[in-house]
Design an enzyme around this catalytic site. Sequence first.
Site, PDB file in Angstrom:
ATOM      1  N   HIS A   1       1.943  21.036 -11.544  1.00 13.33           N
ATOM      2  CA  HIS A   1       2.813  20.895 -12.974  1.00 13.33           C
ATOM      3  C   HIS A   1       1.590  20.924 -14.192  1.00 13.33           C
ATOM      4  CE1 HIS A   1       3.915  19.946 -17.709  1.00 13.33           C
ATOM      5  NE2 HIS A   1       5.561  21.064 -16.615  1.00 13.33           N
TER       6      HIS A   1
ATOM      7  N   ASP B   1      12.030  22.683 -12.253  1.00 11.75           N
ATOM      8  CA  ASP B   1      12.460  24.036 -11.365  1.00 11.75           C
ATOM      9  C   ASP B   1      13.047  23.739  -9.689  1.00 11.75           C
ATOM     10  OD1 ASP B   1      10.121  25.323 -13.804  1.00 11.75           O
ATOM     11  OD2 ASP B   1      12.300  25.416 -13.965  1.00 11.75           O
TER      12      ASP B   1
HETATM   13  C1  SDX Z   1       7.788  24.783 -15.922  1.00  8.57           C
HETATM   14  O1  SDX Z   1       3.975  23.499 -19.535  1.00  8.57           O
HETATM   15  C2  SDX Z   1       5.176  22.472 -19.090  1.00  8.57           C
HETATM   16  O2  SDX Z   1       5.894  21.755 -19.977  1.00  8.57           O
HETATM   17  C3  SDX Z   1       6.287  23.581 -18.518  1.00  8.57           C
HETATM   18  C4  SDX Z   1       7.820  23.225 -18.314  1.00  8.57           C
HETATM   19  C5  SDX Z   1       8.605  22.845 -19.437  1.00  8.57           C
HETATM   20  O3  SDX Z   1       9.429  22.128 -19.234  1.00  8.57           O
HETATM   21  O4  SDX Z   1       8.662  23.912 -20.336  1.00  8.57           O
HETATM   22  O5  SDX Z   1       7.905  21.681 -17.630  1.00  8.57           O
HETATM   23  C6  SDX Z   1       8.491  23.952 -17.165  1.00  8.57           C
HETATM   24  O6  SDX Z   1       7.317  25.515 -16.599  1.00  8.57           O
HETATM   25  C7  SDX Z   1       7.208  24.162 -14.395  1.00  8.57           C
HETATM   26  C8  SDX Z   1       6.354  24.779 -13.998  1.00  8.57           C
HETATM   27  C9  SDX Z   1       7.589  25.130 -12.589  1.00  8.57           C
HETATM   28  N1  SDX Z   1       6.221  26.344 -12.468  1.00  8.57           N
HETATM   29  C10 SDX Z   1       6.293  26.597 -10.910  1.00  8.57           C
HETATM   30  O7  SDX Z   1       6.984  26.512 -10.561  1.00  8.57           O
HETATM   31  C11 SDX Z   1       5.161  28.153 -10.782  1.00  8.57           C
HETATM   32  C12 SDX Z   1       4.540  27.715  -9.496  1.00  8.57           C
HETATM   33  N2  SDX Z   1       3.645  26.366 -10.438  1.00  8.57           N
HETATM   34  C13 SDX Z   1       2.279  26.642 -10.701  1.00  8.57           C
HETATM   35  O8  SDX Z   1       2.293  28.318 -10.972  1.00  8.57           O
HETATM   36  C14 SDX Z   1       0.883  25.905 -11.426  1.00  8.57           C
HETATM   37  O9  SDX Z   1       1.008  24.208 -10.478  1.00  8.57           O
HETATM   38  C15 SDX Z   1       1.880  25.575 -13.131  1.00  8.57           C
HETATM   39  C16 SDX Z   1       1.680  27.024 -13.820  1.00  8.57           C
HETATM   40  C17 SDX Z   1       2.734  25.022 -12.932  1.00  8.57           C
HETATM   41  C18 SDX Z   1       0.370  25.189 -13.495  1.00  8.57           C
HETATM   42  O10 SDX Z   1      -0.470  25.413 -13.236  1.00  8.57           O
HETATM   43  P1  SDX Z   1      -2.130  25.721 -13.949  1.00  8.57           P
HETATM   44  O11 SDX Z   1      -2.173  23.690 -14.342  1.00  8.57           O
HETATM   45  O12 SDX Z   1      -2.950  25.764 -15.045  1.00  8.57           O
HETATM   46  O13 SDX Z   1      -2.578  24.496 -13.184  1.00  8.57           O
HETATM   47  P2  SDX Z   1      -3.794  25.594 -11.888  1.00  8.57           P
HETATM   48  O14 SDX Z   1      -2.740  26.991 -11.837  1.00  8.57           O
HETATM   49  O15 SDX Z   1      -4.861  25.852 -12.054  1.00  8.57           O
HETATM   50  O16 SDX Z   1      -3.623  25.206  -9.914  1.00  8.57           O
HETATM   51  C19 SDX Z   1      -4.531  24.291  -9.698  1.00  8.57           C
HETATM   52  C20 SDX Z   1      -4.585  24.430  -8.163  1.00  8.57           C
HETATM   53  C21 SDX Z   1      -4.896  25.286  -8.026  1.00  8.57           C
HETATM   54  O17 SDX Z   1      -6.006  25.543  -6.364  1.00  8.57           O
HETATM   55  P3  SDX Z   1      -7.328  25.749  -6.539  1.00  8.57           P
HETATM   56  O18 SDX Z   1      -7.975  27.259  -7.689  1.00  8.57           O
HETATM   57  O19 SDX Z   1      -7.810  24.372  -7.489  1.00  8.57           O
HETATM   58  O20 SDX Z   1      -8.142  26.132  -5.539  1.00  8.57           O
HETATM   59  O21 SDX Z   1      -3.858  24.167  -7.715  1.00  8.57           O
HETATM   60  C22 SDX Z   1      -2.962  25.248  -6.649  1.00  8.57           C
HETATM   61  C23 SDX Z   1      -4.084  26.634  -8.102  1.00  8.57           C
HETATM   62  O22 SDX Z   1      -4.181  27.008  -6.585  1.00  8.57           O
HETATM   63  N3  SDX Z   1      -1.548  25.004  -7.786  1.00  8.57           N
HETATM   64  C24 SDX Z   1       0.129  25.696  -6.103  1.00  8.57           C
HETATM   65  C25 SDX Z   1       0.473  25.805  -6.761  1.00  8.57           C
HETATM   66  N4  SDX Z   1       0.152  25.280  -8.299  1.00  8.57           N
HETATM   67  C26 SDX Z   1      -0.880  25.243  -8.564  1.00  8.57           C
HETATM   68  N5  SDX Z   1      -0.566  26.280  -5.198  1.00  8.57           N
HETATM   69  C27 SDX Z   1       0.230  26.442  -4.335  1.00  8.57           C
HETATM   70  N6  SDX Z   1       1.506  26.046  -5.357  1.00  8.57           N
HETATM   71  C28 SDX Z   1       1.472  25.848  -5.874  1.00  8.57           C
HETATM   72  N7  SDX Z   1       2.789  25.265  -6.687  1.00  8.57           N
END
Ligand code: SDX
Length: 426
Positions: free
Chosen positions: A315, A372
Amino acid sequence: MKNTMTMIDNRTGKSYEFDIQDATRGPSVVNISSFYAQTGMFTYDNGFTSTASCKSKITFIDGEKGELRYRGIKIEDLAPKRSYLETCYLLLNDRLPDEQELLKFDLELRHRSLLHENLKNIFATFPTGAHPMAALSAATAALSTFYYSHLDISDENGYQEMARRIIAKMPTLAAFAYRHSIGAPFIQPDIDRSYTENFLYMMRAYPGGKMHHGINGERKIKAIEIKALDTIFTLHADHEQNASTTTVRGVASTGAHPYVAISAGISALWGRAHGGANESVIKQLEMIGSVENVDKYIAKAKDPNDEFRLMGFGHRVYKNFDPRAKILKNLQDQLKDELNLDSNLMNIANKIEEIALADEYFISRKLYPNIDFYSGVILTALDIEKSMFTPIFVIGRTVGWITQWMEFKKDKEKKIARPRQLYLGK
Ligand code: SDX
């Protein structure tokens, strides 16, 4: 001590001063609105990780502590203790309703749950099997055509009526989108049923309003099912300036109709990085298939060369447990016997959580289960089709979007959203 921040450009030695404004909760802000005028440069913040886009009094998240408050009240004191309608009233009016106010609010939403007869025709343009999110976004935009004249709102009553109408109609729009997607006739709202029960009724009933007869006779909607879904609606009600709310505010900033702003919010929410994750989580758990396969998929999620991500994990703001996820996990544990939750899916989810929370990759990146990760197992137990998981998120979040729209409209400092860029072209 001056409440300012001084920045020095080390290339020229020139210094620039910017005002700091403190929050009532959480981080202060440095007001950089004069940054370009002072420096001739733009600031850059990919994904707005450190940027406040507005001032708000609606919802507060402390990502480090895993705390969420609606109008100052902690989510644990609302879900499941209060009804979703009480939470709607709280978000809209900045206070909880008394008994009479809640009754009046409830009755008005029931009467407004009906759609104009012409609006139903929009669903006929979609093929059977059309994803309900696409239909819901289109139908919500179409709803604006029935209320153009209401656009020149100048008082609180106008804003509140615009809000109550869309909150009331969203479950009907979502249920109609679903019924059309499976080729089933629409079930009109039954104003003798509560907000949340009515949605389940419109989703499940047979023509004439009969609930489908299982082998044990008519299967009525259970109180535990209504309570579970009502809690899910409350947990989804609002969440600061997430991607879809930012979209709603962006459309609001041009002066467009609030219902097309919410339609845009629905489109933004559909993405699997955002609200679409709840549908993806269940598809992912079904794909993993068994507890024995979890290790393989955890490895894929950690592999930088693999696009695979653990849906429902991570998140932008929560760097600790998502408090909503905690409430849903408790709910899941309470319901597992009463609602006959899919134990295999639950076991896979629990195994993922157990391994991920002990794994350095997830710990170092502060990746925890988000809302989720757990909602899908409960929704599946409510016999809700996966394609309806994100529309259910829409129903819960509609009150947040329209409240944020109202706050924007009443903001005396409001401006059209128009960011700049770092140009790297020729
Ligand atoms: C919602 O914003 C809100 O408030 C949203 C929400 C709401 O109520 O409105 O809470 C609802 O959207 C919840 C989130 C649902 N999405 C997911 O579950 C999808 C999986 N998660 C991600 O794609 C990700 O964690 C996000 C999109 C939620 C957050 O992305 P960020 O903050 O931009 O983080 P990032 O993509 O920059 O990741 C940081 C690191 C990366 O690794 P490095 O590049 O540092 O090596 O963490 C890793 C990412 O690869 N990473 C994950 C991961 N999520 C982040 N690795 C594996 N699995 C994951 N799920």
